[in-house]
Enzyme design. Sequence first.
Site, short mmCIF file in Angstrom:
data_model
loop_
_atom_site.label_atom_id
_atom_site.label_comp_id
_atom_site.label_asym_id
_atom_site.label_seq_id
_atom_site.Cartn_x
_atom_site.Cartn_y
_atom_site.Cartn_z
N ARG A 1 -13.02 1.93 -9.61
CA ARG A 1 -12.24 3.23 -9.19
C ARG A 1 -12.55 4.35 -10.01
O ARG A 1 -12.47 3.99 -11.16
CB ARG A 1 -10.86 2.88 -8.65
CG ARG A 1 -10.95 2.04 -7.40
CD ARG A 1 -9.34 1.69 -7.23
NE ARG A 1 -8.98 0.63 -8.08
CZ ARG A 1 -7.85 0.21 -8.06
NH1 ARG A 1 -6.94 0.43 -7.20
NH2 ARG A 1 -7.39 -0.82 -9.07
N CYS B 1 -3.56 -9.02 1.02
CA CYS B 1 -3.52 -8.00 0.08
C CYS B 1 -2.13 -7.33 0.35
O CYS B 1 -1.40 -7.48 1.43
CB CYS B 1 -4.72 -7.09 -0.08
SG CYS B 1 -4.56 -5.96 1.27
N HIS C 1 -3.53 6.01 -4.17
CA HIS C 1 -3.82 4.86 -3.27
C HIS C 1 -4.98 4.83 -2.91
O HIS C 1 -5.63 5.84 -2.35
CB HIS C 1 -2.98 4.85 -2.10
CG HIS C 1 -2.63 3.62 -1.53
ND1 HIS C 1 -1.94 2.57 -1.78
CD2 HIS C 1 -3.43 3.11 -0.29
CE1 HIS C 1 -1.88 1.80 -0.97
NE2 HIS C 1 -2.95 1.80 0.07
N SER C 2 -5.81 3.87 -2.90
CA SER C 2 -7.18 3.54 -2.40
C SER C 2 -7.36 2.99 -1.31
O SER C 2 -6.40 2.31 -0.86
CB SER C 2 -7.98 2.67 -3.33
OG SER C 2 -8.12 3.35 -5.03
N ASP D 1 -13.43 -3.11 -11.25
CA ASP D 1 -12.60 -2.17 -10.94
C ASP D 1 -13.60 -0.98 -11.16
O ASP D 1 -13.57 -0.45 -12.16
CB ASP D 1 -11.18 -2.10 -11.46
CG ASP D 1 -10.47 -0.93 -10.64
OD1 ASP D 1 -11.09 -0.27 -10.00
OD2 ASP D 1 -9.10 -0.94 -10.94
N GLU E 1 -12.66 2.08 -0.88
CA GLU E 1 -12.60 0.79 -0.62
C GLU E 1 -12.87 -0.52 -1.74
O GLU E 1 -13.92 -0.15 -2.51
CB GLU E 1 -13.16 0.62 0.49
CG GLU E 1 -12.98 -0.88 1.44
CD GLU E 1 -11.84 -1.24 2.07
OE1 GLU E 1 -11.70 -2.30 2.30
OE2 GLU E 1 -11.13 -0.18 2.49
N GLY E 2 -12.46 -1.59 -1.71
CA GLY E 2 -12.74 -2.61 -2.53
C GLY E 2 -12.73 -2.44 -4.07
O GLY E 2 -13.69 -2.66 -4.69
N THR F 1 3.13 2.73 -9.39
CA THR F 1 1.97 1.95 -9.56
C THR F 1 2.56 0.60 -10.15
O THR F 1 3.83 0.51 -10.82
CB THR F 1 1.18 2.68 -10.24
OG1 THR F 1 -0.20 1.85 -10.33
CG2 THR F 1 1.23 2.86 -11.63
#
Length: 170
Positions: A125, A62, A48-49, A123, A89-90, A146
Amino acid sequence: MIVKMAEGNLKTKFGEYHEILFYDGQKESIALIMGDVDGEEDVLCRVHSSCLFGHAFNSIECDCREQMEISQQLIQQAGKGIIIWLEQEGKGNGHFALLKSVEYKRKGLSQADAYEAVGFKRDARDYTKAAEILSELGVKSIRMLTDNPKKVEMLTQHGVSVVGIQPTTL
């Protein structure tokens, strides 16, 4: 490379977790572990971010808070599992990108398209730290909590054995 910095127990409304704080020289990552996962297979795992809007500010724009709660409920029901919290984040672009993208999301663009509209990656991440944490914890395989098949793909590329996916939508 991550380094284990500290650990302790955390009581939540979904049971007690063992928390381990990791550090890579720039960012902290956290593993919340319920039950014994060392050497285990098919362990429920949520990567999880961070999300200030959802977790700190209770935004209704969200579903981050809901995904976390569903994951914790599923882990509690199973009696075992891991949540890995990453400072991303983001979608890895940062909170500035998130703020800049809001107007485009409100106009109907997906979050990824909104990031692109303001000049950021769809994305950004990185799941390397999550893979390192899972290795450090001695987990043999996981069942991902997920709705994002890209997470599975990226973790698999980093050597994580993902034996299944369990959605976290309501």
